[in-house]
Design an enzyme around this catalytic site. Structure first.
Site, PDB file in Angstrom:
ATOM      1  N   HIS A 149      39.532  36.539  47.599  1.00  0.00           N
ATOM      2  CA  HIS A 149      38.472  35.889  46.830  1.00  0.00           C
ATOM      3  C   HIS A 149      38.920  34.542  46.282  1.00  0.00           C
ATOM      4  O   HIS A 149      38.408  34.075  45.276  1.00  0.00           O
ATOM      5  CB  HIS A 149      37.982  36.814  45.703  1.00  0.00           C
ATOM      6  CG  HIS A 149      37.313  38.047  46.231  1.00  0.00           C
ATOM      7  ND1 HIS A 149      36.989  39.119  45.450  1.00  0.00           N
ATOM      8  CD2 HIS A 149      36.904  38.384  47.489  1.00  0.00           C
ATOM      9  CE1 HIS A 149      36.418  40.063  46.200  1.00  0.00           C
ATOM     10  NE2 HIS A 149      36.367  39.635  47.440  1.00  0.00           N
ATOM     11  N   PRO A 203      40.858  41.181  31.449  1.00  0.00           N
ATOM     12  CA  PRO A 203      39.879  42.270  31.646  1.00  0.00           C
ATOM     13  C   PRO A 203      39.395  42.344  33.093  1.00  0.00           C
ATOM     14  O   PRO A 203      39.366  41.325  33.794  1.00  0.00           O
ATOM     15  CB  PRO A 203      38.724  41.893  30.711  1.00  0.00           C
ATOM     16  CG  PRO A 203      38.899  40.448  30.399  1.00  0.00           C
ATOM     17  CD  PRO A 203      40.336  40.098  30.598  1.00  0.00           C
ATOM     18  N   ASP A 204      39.040  43.550  33.535  1.00  0.00           N
ATOM     19  CA  ASP A 204      38.428  43.676  34.871  1.00  0.00           C
ATOM     20  C   ASP A 204      36.919  43.447  34.724  1.00  0.00           C
ATOM     21  O   ASP A 204      36.454  43.014  33.673  1.00  0.00           O
ATOM     22  CB  ASP A 204      38.778  45.028  35.521  1.00  0.00           C
ATOM     23  CG  ASP A 204      38.187  46.219  34.785  1.00  0.00           C
ATOM     24  OD1 ASP A 204      37.451  46.019  33.808  1.00  0.00           O
ATOM     25  OD2 ASP A 204      38.449  47.358  35.198  1.00  0.00           O
ATOM     26  N   ARG A 212      34.335  45.929  35.816  1.00  0.00           N
ATOM     27  CA  ARG A 212      33.424  47.062  35.683  1.00  0.00           C
ATOM     28  C   ARG A 212      33.882  48.198  34.789  1.00  0.00           C
ATOM     29  O   ARG A 212      33.152  49.175  34.639  1.00  0.00           O
ATOM     30  CB  ARG A 212      33.087  47.610  37.087  1.00  0.00           C
ATOM     31  CG  ARG A 212      32.272  46.635  37.890  1.00  0.00           C
ATOM     32  CD  ARG A 212      32.024  47.051  39.312  1.00  0.00           C
ATOM     33  NE  ARG A 212      31.329  45.989  40.041  1.00  0.00           N
ATOM     34  CZ  ARG A 212      31.930  44.930  40.587  1.00  0.00           C
ATOM     35  NH1 ARG A 212      33.246  44.800  40.511  1.00  0.00           N
ATOM     36  NH2 ARG A 212      31.229  44.014  41.217  1.00  0.00           N
ATOM     37  N   ASN A 253      42.077  39.510  43.397  1.00  0.00           N
ATOM     38  CA  ASN A 253      42.291  38.837  42.122  1.00  0.00           C
ATOM     39  C   ASN A 253      42.446  37.340  42.290  1.00  0.00           C
ATOM     40  O   ASN A 253      42.952  36.855  43.305  1.00  0.00           O
ATOM     41  CB  ASN A 253      43.503  39.433  41.410  1.00  0.00           C
ATOM     42  CG  ASN A 253      43.253  40.881  41.033  1.00  0.00           C
ATOM     43  OD1 ASN A 253      42.108  41.335  41.065  1.00  0.00           O
ATOM     44  ND2 ASN A 253      44.302  41.608  40.701  1.00  0.00           N
TER      45      ASN A 253
HETATM   46  P1  CNA Z   1      36.342  46.064  39.132  1.00  0.00           P
HETATM   47  O1  CNA Z   1      35.085  46.267  39.858  1.00  0.00           O
HETATM   48  O2  CNA Z   1      36.267  45.642  37.710  1.00  0.00           O
HETATM   49  O3  CNA Z   1      37.135  47.470  39.224  1.00  0.00           O
HETATM   50  C1  CNA Z   1      38.361  47.677  38.600  1.00  0.00           C
HETATM   51  C2  CNA Z   1      38.820  49.094  38.949  1.00  0.00           C
HETATM   52  O4  CNA Z   1      40.134  49.259  38.469  1.00  0.00           O
HETATM   53  C3  CNA Z   1      37.976  50.189  38.310  1.00  0.00           C
HETATM   54  O5  CNA Z   1      37.843  51.249  39.224  1.00  0.00           O
HETATM   55  C4  CNA Z   1      38.800  50.606  37.088  1.00  0.00           C
HETATM   56  O6  CNA Z   1      38.601  51.946  36.737  1.00  0.00           O
HETATM   57  C5  CNA Z   1      40.197  50.398  37.609  1.00  0.00           C
HETATM   58  N1  CNA Z   1      41.170  50.045  36.582  1.00  0.00           N
HETATM   59  C6  CNA Z   1      41.067  49.162  35.573  1.00  0.00           C
HETATM   60  N2  CNA Z   1      42.226  49.060  34.901  1.00  0.00           N
HETATM   61  C7  CNA Z   1      43.093  49.926  35.513  1.00  0.00           C
HETATM   62  C8  CNA Z   1      44.451  50.266  35.323  1.00  0.00           C
HETATM   63  N3  CNA Z   1      45.190  49.700  34.354  1.00  0.00           N
HETATM   64  N4  CNA Z   1      45.005  51.170  36.124  1.00  0.00           N
HETATM   65  C9  CNA Z   1      44.279  51.766  37.124  1.00  0.00           C
HETATM   66  N5  CNA Z   1      43.000  51.473  37.367  1.00  0.00           N
HETATM   67  C10 CNA Z   1      42.408  50.551  36.587  1.00  0.00           C
HETATM   68  O7  CNA Z   1      37.300  45.062  39.873  1.00  0.00           O
HETATM   69  P2  CNA Z   1      37.507  44.823  41.454  1.00  0.00           P
HETATM   70  O8  CNA Z   1      38.734  44.055  41.571  1.00  0.00           O
HETATM   71  O9  CNA Z   1      37.343  46.066  42.223  1.00  0.00           O
HETATM   72  O10 CNA Z   1      36.240  43.905  41.775  1.00  0.00           O
HETATM   73  C11 CNA Z   1      36.354  42.803  42.530  1.00  0.00           C
HETATM   74  C12 CNA Z   1      36.106  41.508  41.753  1.00  0.00           C
HETATM   75  C13 CNA Z   1      36.738  41.490  40.402  1.00  0.00           C
HETATM   76  C14 CNA Z   1      36.766  40.394  42.473  1.00  0.00           C
HETATM   77  O11 CNA Z   1      35.801  39.519  42.953  1.00  0.00           O
HETATM   78  C15 CNA Z   1      37.700  39.689  41.475  1.00  0.00           C
HETATM   79  O12 CNA Z   1      37.726  38.327  41.663  1.00  0.00           O
HETATM   80  C16 CNA Z   1      37.151  40.057  40.173  1.00  0.00           C
HETATM   81  N6  CNA Z   1      38.038  39.984  38.999  1.00  0.00           N
HETATM   82  C17 CNA Z   1      39.326  39.566  39.090  1.00  0.00           C
HETATM   83  C18 CNA Z   1      40.124  39.516  37.965  1.00  0.00           C
HETATM   84  C19 CNA Z   1      41.540  39.038  38.093  1.00  0.00           C
HETATM   85  O13 CNA Z   1      41.829  38.154  38.890  1.00  0.00           O
HETATM   86  N7  CNA Z   1      42.465  39.608  37.325  1.00  0.00           N
HETATM   87  C20 CNA Z   1      39.613  39.896  36.718  1.00  0.00           C
HETATM   88  C21 CNA Z   1      38.282  40.314  36.659  1.00  0.00           C
HETATM   89  C22 CNA Z   1      37.503  40.358  37.789  1.00  0.00           C
END
Ligand code: CNA
Length: 370
Positions: free
Chosen positions: A197, A104-105, A107, A178
């Protein structure tokens, strides 16, 4: 709305009836608009100078106004890549490139982690990634880490698209927020990767700084035990991910300083572009460098004050804006956008085959480990 349309129509009819008057009216409008614009420009420069917001000796406005893309869409980007000899591409990514892998992301409404933290009883959602909070209470982080651990997750098509840019000699660098290590799993070489990060790949004791491997930390986290240092027997071992309030790795600063000014194209994928300083990297490319956003929603847009002051901050998708002409938003999932881009570049089948081959080999590997 109706009223406006009627008024516009009647005005048009009136001027159509009398071409000379129309010409006079239109040039009057144009010259007063031109006066307004130059007045605005004077005011903008005055304010910017007073507030010391920009260095006017190096005002980029004129350069920014030149469109670098023939079409402000994916086709324009494809044409630009094909025409540019050895196009140097920087990719910037966030959690959205990994959601289709099952991680999961933060936001996204309802599916994002910030909407699922109630059980941890935190003072506020970000506390789970704040160093002060972690020092007092590391348990919520490690409970969450079990969900985020790079265990059994396979890189997505977007990860392999980035690898393909590297294989084609077009990737200057990939900057990721990520921490899931999926870029490494996808086969991107470490020198092409900036994990802004940090990463789960390694960890360190917060007291004596003794280093630990992912497999050591993983064992403890999966057992539900808080990883304690075996050297000093006191400190908690924290994965090398950057918490709020911590410095970003030196590598981030060092490479960002030299990469961004060289880039010919910036591709931003799956990020809300709200976490700084990562988010403002988008402003460090040259003012003529096209920027393509592939995301579920438009993000990182220029705010009104920056627009008024003529600051080069934020993405400008509105083509009517004077600073437009280089930013493209493709809205949808990262995987669909990357596949479409690959198809248009003539690499579509190659990308599909790469994903299939790599996923099969990861499946075989995980079967033989079990
Ligand atoms: P965020 O703030 O959660 O934003 C994610 C963005 O991606 C949003 O604009 C969503 O609408 C968009 N989104 C989600 N899924 C999709 C998809 N399948 N296709 C297109 N767009 C999509 O996450 P950010 O990365 O911007 O925020 C930064 C944080 C999140 C960092 O500090 C990371 O460490 C942290 N994070 C990382 C992970 C990971 O490593 N996979 C997971 C969760 C959070």
């Amino acid at each position: 709305m109706d009223k406006g349309t009627k008024e516009e129509k009647s005005h048009a009819q009136h001027t159509d009836d009398n071409p000379d008057e129309k010409k006079q009216n239109s040039s009057k409008v144009e010259s007063s608009e031109a006066e307004d614009q130059s007045e605005m420009e004077r005011l903008r420069k005055y304010l910017a100078q007073k507030l010391r917001l920009i260095d006017l000796s190096n005002d980029q406005t004129d350069e920014s106004q030149q469109s670098t893309l023939r079409e402000l869409n994916l086709d324009g980007i494809v044409e630009y890549i094909k025409e540019k000899e050895s196009c140097k591409i920087i990719t910037m990514a966030g959690a959205g490139i990994s959601t289709s892998a099952g991680i999961p992301d933060f936001r996204s409404p309802s599916s994002g982690l910030y909407h699922k933290l109630d059980k941890y009883n935190l003072p506020h959602p970000q506390a789970i990634f704040e160093l002060d909070f972690f020092m007092k209470n590391p348990e919520p982080f490690f409970t969450l880490a079990r969900e985020l651990l790079p265990e059994g997750f396979k890189p997505t098509l977007s990860h392999y698209f980035i690898r393909m840019l590297w294989e084609k000699g077009l990737l200057l660098r990939h900057y990721t927020q990520n921490i899931d290590t999926l870029e490494r799993v996808a086969g991107l070489p470490p020198d092409k990767l900036v994990e802004a990060h940090g990463t789960f790949h390694t960890g360190r004791c917060l007291k004596c700084r003794a280093p630990y491997t992912l497999s050591w930390m993983k064992e403890k986290i999966i057992e539900g035990v808080i990883p304690k240092c075996e050297e000093c027997n006191e400190g908690v071992v924290k994965p090398d991910i950057v918490f709020f309030g911590e410095m970003l790795p030196d590598r981030f600063q060092m490479l960002a300083d030299r990469d961004f000014e060289q880039a010919d194209l910036l591709i931003i994928m799956g990020s809300s572009l709200v976490v700084q300083p990562f988010a403002s990297l988008i402003d460090r490319v040259r003012s003529t460098c096209p920027r393509l956003l592939i995301n579920n929603e438009k993000v990182g847009m220029q705010d009104r004050l920056s627009r008024f002051l003529g600051l080069r901050q934020g993405l400008v998708f509105d083509t009517k804006n004077t600073y437009g002409g280089r930013d493209v938003a493709w809205l949808g999932t990262c995987d669909t956008g990357c596949q479409l881009l690959a198809d248009k570049l003539g690499w579509g089948d190659e990308l599909r085959a790469l994903v299939q081959r790599e996923h099969e080999s990861l499946n075989t590997e995980s079967r033989s480990n079990n």
